[in-house]
Motif scaffolding. Structure first.
Motif, PDB file in Angstrom:
ATOM      1  N   ARG A  11       0.972  -1.424   0.050  1.00  0.00           N
ATOM      2  CA  ARG A  11      -0.644  -0.203  -0.036  1.00  0.00           C
ATOM      3  C   ARG A  11       1.076   1.133  -0.189  1.00  0.00           C
ATOM      4  N   THR A  12       2.505   1.077   0.312  1.00  0.00           N
ATOM      5  CA  THR A  12       2.861   2.168   0.443  1.00  0.00           C
ATOM      6  C   THR A  12       2.916   2.941  -0.861  1.00  0.00           C
ATOM      7  N   ASP A  13       3.073   1.764  -2.069  1.00  0.00           N
ATOM      8  CA  ASP A  13       3.874   2.309  -3.331  1.00  0.00           C
ATOM      9  C   ASP A  13       2.510   3.526  -4.069  1.00  0.00           C
ATOM     10  N   PRO A  14       1.277   3.666  -3.663  1.00  0.00           N
ATOM     11  CA  PRO A  14       0.581   4.355  -4.518  1.00  0.00           C
ATOM     12  C   PRO A  14       0.806   6.122  -3.500  1.00  0.00           C
ATOM     13  N   ILE A  15       1.057   5.719  -2.371  1.00  0.00           N
ATOM     14  CA  ILE A  15       1.163   6.770  -1.102  1.00  0.00           C
ATOM     15  C   ILE A  15       3.277   8.134  -1.143  1.00  0.00           C
ATOM     16  N   LEU A  16       3.794   6.924  -1.803  1.00  0.00           N
ATOM     17  CA  LEU A  16       5.012   7.120  -2.523  1.00  0.00           C
ATOM     18  C   LEU A  16       4.999   8.272  -3.841  1.00  0.00           C
ATOM     19  N   VAL A  17       3.988   7.622  -5.096  1.00  0.00           N
ATOM     20  CA  VAL A  17       3.735   8.080  -5.805  1.00  0.00           C
ATOM     21  C   VAL A  17       3.308   9.448  -6.012  1.00  0.00           C
ATOM     22  N   GLN A  18       1.927   9.770  -4.662  1.00  0.00           N
ATOM     23  CA  GLN A  18       1.123  10.282  -4.561  1.00  0.00           C
ATOM     24  C   GLN A  18       2.571  11.813  -4.323  1.00  0.00           C
ATOM     25  N   VAL A  19       3.789  11.416  -3.121  1.00  0.00           N
ATOM     26  CA  VAL A  19       4.295  12.415  -2.496  1.00  0.00           C
ATOM     27  C   VAL A  19       5.281  12.259  -4.168  1.00  0.00           C
ATOM     28  N   LEU A  20       5.976  11.560  -4.586  1.00  0.00           N
ATOM     29  CA  LEU A  20       6.974  11.806  -5.629  1.00  0.00           C
ATOM     30  C   LEU A  20       6.769  12.348  -6.796  1.00  0.00           C
ATOM     31  N   LEU A  21       5.892  11.744  -7.204  1.00  0.00           N
ATOM     32  CA  LEU A  21       4.598  12.628  -8.251  1.00  0.00           C
ATOM     33  C   LEU A  21       4.015  13.471  -8.405  1.00  0.00           C
ATOM     34  N   SER A  22       2.563  12.261  -8.759  1.00  0.00           N
ATOM     35  CA  SER A  22       1.626  13.374  -8.615  1.00  0.00           C
ATOM     36  C   SER A  22       0.138  12.489  -8.738  1.00  0.00           C
ATOM     37  N   THR A  23      -1.171  12.727  -8.896  1.00  0.00           N
ATOM     38  CA  THR A  23      -2.277  12.058  -8.390  1.00  0.00           C
ATOM     39  C   THR A  23      -2.142  11.285  -9.574  1.00  0.00           C
ATOM     40  N   SER A  24      -2.522  11.871 -10.810  1.00  0.00           N
ATOM     41  CA  SER A  24      -2.443  11.282 -12.222  1.00  0.00           C
ATOM     42  C   SER A  24      -1.160   9.900 -12.275  1.00  0.00           C
ATOM     43  N   SER A  25      -0.416  10.476 -11.929  1.00  0.00           N
ATOM     44  CA  SER A  25       0.043   9.031 -11.843  1.00  0.00           C
ATOM     45  C   SER A  25       0.032   8.055 -10.684  1.00  0.00           C
ATOM     46  N   VAL A  26      -0.427   8.858  -9.630  1.00  0.00           N
ATOM     47  CA  VAL A  26      -0.915   7.373  -9.236  1.00  0.00           C
ATOM     48  C   VAL A  26      -1.893   6.325  -9.985  1.00  0.00           C
ATOM     49  N   ALA A  27      -3.032   7.085 -10.848  1.00  0.00           N
ATOM     50  CA  ALA A  27      -4.328   6.530 -11.308  1.00  0.00           C
ATOM     51  C   ALA A  27      -3.197   5.572 -12.472  1.00  0.00           C
ATOM     52  N   LEU A  28      -2.281   5.938 -12.502  1.00  0.00           N
ATOM     53  CA  LEU A  28      -1.436   5.009 -13.748  1.00  0.00           C
ATOM     54  C   LEU A  28      -0.432   3.881 -12.294  1.00  0.00           C
ATOM     55  N   TYR A  29       0.273   3.763 -12.083  1.00  0.00           N
ATOM     56  CA  TYR A  29       0.175   2.793 -11.153  1.00  0.00           C
ATOM     57  C   TYR A  29      -0.810   2.258 -10.680  1.00  0.00           C
TER      58      TYR A  29
END
Length: 514
Positions: free
Chosen positions: A251-269
């Protein structure tokens, strides 16, 4: 003797079939709903949905590993007929879960004030994000903790098929409700309400069925027995560490993506994660049923049979993982684009890396299970915690360098280093097996057969570029068949003979009754 009037034990085969049927039905519903949900609520809100589930998932740790303990002790009391002890344990657990639910309310209340700032959610989206946070937290933790006790009671009482039927009905009703509701209003908040409604149907059914089907069930939280709760908590301590590590790694991967990248990147991930998790959970259904086999044979000091089951099961689950992952990896871009649209095509490299990590983790999952069921549960827990830390560290380092795929590479790094480099060798030593024997009996058949499957699948994909998901499935079939033939040919002669004779008997059986 059948104590306290319990019904006879259900067949393990029927429970296994019901479990797989329930799981596949749920996956079909999710597979069908995902592109529809994205279309109706938009990519940004789908990213918010994925992020919130990841955040709320950590509150599930308030369970403290007690669910596993509740199943164990309820099952023990069922076997011994000690209804009074069972009710004491359930009452103590009910009291604990009510306290945990109250803690969850307090945590969510505090989190709601900083949720938008903490994850960089735009100000105009904050109110919506907080509403979704409360609804998902209520669905997944605040109500699920106390009501989930009744799930544990039914599971411990071996009412597995009943549980699977309820879960199947809940999945279907949720799919229908989402289809109707989002068609009228494409709102992520409405989606959260519908998700909560499906949960109330499912867990409400557990409550009603538990009181109807479990003899003399009595729950009195105010009479909670502290000594009994301490006994259950002692058993559940190691399980809590395992739950923490597994949750962080998932579960931390989407959180890391949000913090380090963006919400749209969270959707891709999130799309890549959903596919890889579905495959992993499908494989886990087969791994989980091995636990009682390992425990029973270890209790009988039948070391030779434990070793034999370990080798056969490791080879089987690895073969299943390879035959599933080869076409998914080779046609990842087409699968993602045809499923949820070409704008999600950048998720395909992430999917390939996550599938590789999942396939490599499968034999290590069997290794960890045999260690846990043969008295080395503490080691399994420690290894999971180390894997969790390594996964986080590698993802944080690699994400700025590689981008979205770097987060997935963190998961792969932890899998290779901990699962394959540490857990598996310890399990092999415990079972008196050399790495060479394990490689020859378990790994080689799948690697060779997988290479044959990959060559055929690549050739077919090149000759007939897939234009639909059904066409992808058709293109995957010849390679899968070639895998099966090659894999069987590489089995030891005695196992190959036994397998072919068994298949022949099954094929002849219907004609003998004509």
């Amino acid at each position: 003797m059948n104590p306290v009037g319990n019904p006879p034990q259900r067949g393990g085969a029927w429970n296994g079939i019901a479990n797989y049927a329930r799981f596949l039905l749920t996956m079909v519903v999710q597979f069908a709903l995902t592109p529809f949900i994205i279309e109706r609520i938009g990519q940004a809100d789908f990213g918010l949905w994925t992020l919130t589930f990841s955040v709320v998932g950590f509150l599930g740790l308030l369970d403290g590993g007690l669910t596993t303990g509740s199943v164990k002790f309820v099952a023990e009391c069922r076997g011994s007929g000690d209804v009074a002890r069972r009710n004491r344990i359930i009452s103590a657990l009910a009291a604990a879960y009510l306290v945990m639910a109250a803690v969850a309310v307090a945590v969510v209340f505090g989190l709601s004030f900083v949720y938008g700032r903490l994850f960089g959610i735009p100000a105009e989206q904050t109110a919506k994000a907080v509403a979704v946070l409360w609804l998902i937290a209520t669905r997944s933790v605040i109500l699920a903790l106390p009501l989930g006790l009744f799930y544990g009671i039914l599971f411990g009482e071996r009412r597995l098929s009943v549980v699977y039927v309820v879960q199947s009905l809940s999945a279907v009703l949720y799919g229908i409700a989402v289809g109707i509701g989002l068609k009228a209003e494409g709102s992520v908040v409405l989606l959260a309400w519908l998700n909560l409604g499906a949960m109330l149907f499912e867990y409400g059914a557990y409550v009603l069925l538990a009181f109807r089907l479990v003899p003399d069930l009595r729950i009195a939280p105010h009479r909670a027995d502290a000594a009994t709760l301490k006994e259950v908590a002692a058993f559940s301590g190691s399980q809590l560490l395992v739950n923490v590590a597994a949750l962080v790694r998932l579960r931390t991967d989407p959180i890391l993506v949000q913090v380090l990248l963006s919400t749209s990147s969270v959707a891709l991930y999130g799309i890549a994660l959903r596919i890889s998790e579905s495959v992993f959970l499908l494989l886990k259904q087969g791994i989980n049923v091995l636990a009682p086999t390992f425990a029973e044979r270890h209790g009988a000091s039948d070391t030779e049979n434990v070793r034999a089951v370990f080798l056969r099961s490791s080879r089987s689950v690895l073969a299943f993982a390879v035959v599933l992952c080869v076409p998914l990896c080779l046609m990842a871009r087409e699968i993602v684009s045809l499923w949820v649209g070409p704008t999600f095509a950048p998720a395909s490299p992430v999917l390939i890396v996550l599938l590789a990590a999942m396939a490599l983790a499968v034999p290590a999952q069997v290794a960890g299970l045999v260690l846990a069921m043969t008295g080395q549960h503490a080691f399994s827990a420690r290894a999971q915690v180390v894997g969790m830390v390594l996964n986080l560290g590698a993802s944080i380092v690699l994400a700025p360098l590689v981008g979205l795929t770097g987060v997935a590479l963190g998961t792969l790094t932890a899998t290779v280093a901990v699962d394959l480099g540490w857990v598996l060798p310890v399990a092999l030593r415990a079972q008196g097996l050399s790495l060479g024997r394990y490689a020859a009996r378990v790994v080689t058949p799948s690697l060779v057969a997988g290479a044959v499957q990959a060559a055929i699948t690549v050739g077919l994909r090149t000759a007939y570029p897939p234009e639909s998901l059904p066409m992808i499935a058709v293109l995957a079939v010849p390679g899968a068949m070639a895998f099966g033939v090659t894999f069987i040919a590489l089995l030891p002669s005695d196992e190959r003979t036994g397998l072919t004779h068994g298949m022949a008997r099954r094929l002849r059986k219907p004609s003998s009754t004509d």
